[in-house]
Design an enzyme around this catalytic site. Structure first.
Site, PDB file in Angstrom:
ATOM      1  N   ILE A   1       0.838  -1.204   0.000  1.00 22.12           N
ATOM      2  CA  ILE A   1       0.000   0.000   0.000  1.00 22.12           C
ATOM      3  C   ILE A   1       0.869   1.247   0.000  1.00 22.12           C
ATOM      4  O   ILE A   1       0.618   2.200  -0.752  1.00 22.12           O
ATOM      5  CB  ILE A   1      -0.954  -0.010   1.206  1.00 22.12           C
ATOM      6  CG1 ILE A   1      -1.948  -1.174   1.091  1.00 22.12           C
ATOM      7  CG2 ILE A   1      -1.704   1.317   1.313  1.00 22.12           C
ATOM      8  CD1 ILE A   1      -2.786  -1.385   2.342  1.00 22.12           C
TER       9      ILE A   1
ATOM     10  N   ARG B   1      -3.835   2.086  11.033  1.00 18.95           N
ATOM     11  CA  ARG B   1      -4.411   1.681  12.306  1.00 18.95           C
ATOM     12  C   ARG B   1      -4.414   2.876  13.253  1.00 18.95           C
ATOM     13  O   ARG B   1      -3.457   3.646  13.315  1.00 18.95           O
ATOM     14  CB  ARG B   1      -3.605   0.530  12.934  1.00 18.95           C
ATOM     15  CG  ARG B   1      -3.822  -0.823  12.270  1.00 18.95           C
ATOM     16  CD  ARG B   1      -5.228  -1.347  12.509  1.00 18.95           C
ATOM     17  NE  ARG B   1      -5.438  -2.668  11.936  1.00 18.95           N
ATOM     18  CZ  ARG B   1      -5.947  -2.887  10.724  1.00 18.95           C
ATOM     19  NH1 ARG B   1      -6.260  -1.861   9.954  1.00 18.95           N
ATOM     20  NH2 ARG B   1      -6.140  -4.118  10.288  1.00 18.95           N
TER      21      ARG B   1
ATOM     22  N   GLU C   1     -11.793   3.351  17.978  1.00 19.77           N
ATOM     23  CA  GLU C   1     -12.880   3.232  16.996  1.00 19.77           C
ATOM     24  C   GLU C   1     -13.809   2.054  17.240  1.00 19.77           C
ATOM     25  O   GLU C   1     -14.927   2.013  16.701  1.00 19.77           O
ATOM     26  CB  GLU C   1     -12.302   3.103  15.580  1.00 19.77           C
ATOM     27  CG  GLU C   1     -11.607   1.788  15.292  1.00 19.77           C
ATOM     28  CD  GLU C   1     -11.130   1.705  13.846  1.00 19.77           C
ATOM     29  OE1 GLU C   1     -11.560   0.781  13.159  1.00 19.77           O
ATOM     30  OE2 GLU C   1     -10.332   2.560  13.413  1.00 19.77           O
TER      31      GLU C   1
ATOM     32  N   HIS D   1     -13.275   4.181   8.657  1.00 24.06           N
ATOM     33  CA  HIS D   1     -12.549   2.959   8.293  1.00 24.06           C
ATOM     34  C   HIS D   1     -13.097   2.385   6.982  1.00 24.06           C
ATOM     35  O   HIS D   1     -13.454   1.201   6.897  1.00 24.06           O
ATOM     36  CB  HIS D   1     -12.650   1.917   9.414  1.00 24.06           C
ATOM     37  CG  HIS D   1     -11.486   0.962   9.423  1.00 24.06           C
ATOM     38  ND1 HIS D   1     -10.829   0.584  10.570  1.00 24.06           N
ATOM     39  CD2 HIS D   1     -10.860   0.310   8.419  1.00 24.06           C
ATOM     40  CE1 HIS D   1      -9.862  -0.272  10.272  1.00 24.06           C
ATOM     41  NE2 HIS D   1      -9.872  -0.455   8.967  1.00 24.06           N
TER      42      HIS D   1
END
Length: 329
Positions: A155, A234, A263, A295
């Site tokens: 990523i 995260r 979260e 998210h």
């Protein structure tokens, strides 16, 4: 195999069921997240399927083993919510989705960056009220800016390639440097250099004991004043209290989050008719230079399809006694 799917949303049911057509596993979907209160729902199931905010700590793992569960499958990449030592102790295998579309998360990071830089969220709200003033909406060209990529896995490398395409200088930091990252035309530097030079910092590393609060009071103090910080990885990578103080002082020029350290009690549910009691989260939302999405960076058709197909394949491998391609060891 009989499989209990926790935290099952409409799209989970749809895409997992589609991926399961040829495999023929017995999927039972539960809206409830996995925790010590709901773990009894897994009794009698050979395997369970969980997501990022489900809790599979030692007590839950023990209860799963007592109920006959032999496999835990995460339909995500991170596994910090699973007690791996307990899983090994009770003979439970754990698998995850090692890779899915890296473009989904990298492109969402870009969307957050452009939104916070060009004040898209504020402009959207203004024009809906027929306010077409440009005061307070000035951003900056990405071209020529220095972008730091913290975590240069798949990523991170896709995000770096996107930023290079904008004409940015890209710096990287990773405990395990990637030749592919450098081949793009980016270069690795020490954390201190990232702090001094980066106009934009984007986080793409996993959450581990080493990376917990990698962005903290000290690292924020060393960043270039007015830098933008993006986190699609995260929530626990950022000390939120420290970030709030940096926003208040102007040390941090903007913050765009798709994840948040607390979260689990908020994301993936509709709380629009309730009072959110998380004071720290409410403080974040009070800043005009903060954007939070729930998210959703992974949430593209391509990524969800891959996630579900990989998860179903793991169930099939386990059921047929094959080696588990995506086992966490």
């Amino acid at each position: 195999m009989k499989i209990a799917v926790f935290s099952a949303k409409r799209y989970d049911r749809e895409f997992l069921s589609a991926a399961n057509v040829s495999a023929g596993h017995q999927l039972r979907f539960f809206d409830a997240p996995l925790d010590l209160e709901s773990v009894a729902l897994a009794s009698g199931h050979d395997a369970i399927c969980i997501f990022v905010n489900d809790i599979a700590d030692a007590a839950v793992i023990e209860a799963l083993a007592g109920g006959g569960t032999r496999l835990v499958a995460l339909r995500c990449t991170g596994f910090n919510n699973v007690d791996m030592q307990a899983a090994a102790q009770f003979g439970i295998k754990v698998v995850r989705v090692i890779t899915y579309s890296p473009y989904s998360v990298a492109e969402h990071a870009l969307a957050l960056l452009q939104a916070i830089n060009r004040k898209i969220h504020r402009a959207y709200n203004r024009t809906r009220d027929s306010n077409f003033s440009l005061d307070g909406l000035m951003g900056f060209d990405l071209h020529g800016k220095t972008v730091a990529v913290v975590g240069t896995g798949k990523i991170g490398r896709v995000f770096a390639r996107i930023m290079l395409g904008f004409g940015c200088q890209v710096l990287g930091y990773d405990k395990y440097p990637s030749p592919e990252f450098e081949a793009l035309g980016a270069r690795y530097v020490a954390p201190e250099e990232i702090g001094a030079k980066a106009d934009i910092i984007s986080l793409h590393c996993p959450l581990t004991p080493e990376t917990h609060y990698i962005i903290n009071k000290d690292t924020l103090a060393r960043t270039k004043r007015g830098a933008l910080l993006i986190n699609t990885s995260r929530g626990g990578l950022i000390d939120t209290e420290a970030a709030i103080e940096a926003l208040k002082s102007g040390q941090l020029g903007g913050l765009a989050l798709d994840v948040y350290e607390q979260e689990a009690d908020l994301f993936f549910r509709d709380l629009s008719s309730t009072v959110v009691s998380d004071d720290m989260f409410q403080r974040l939302l009070s800043f005009p230079n903060v954007i939070v999405t729930g998210h959703q960076a992974f949430f593209t058709e391509e990524a969800i399809t891959t996630i579900c197909e990989t998860t179903i394949n793991s169930f099939t491998e386990f059921a047929t006694g094959q080696a588990l391609s995506n086992e966490i060891r």
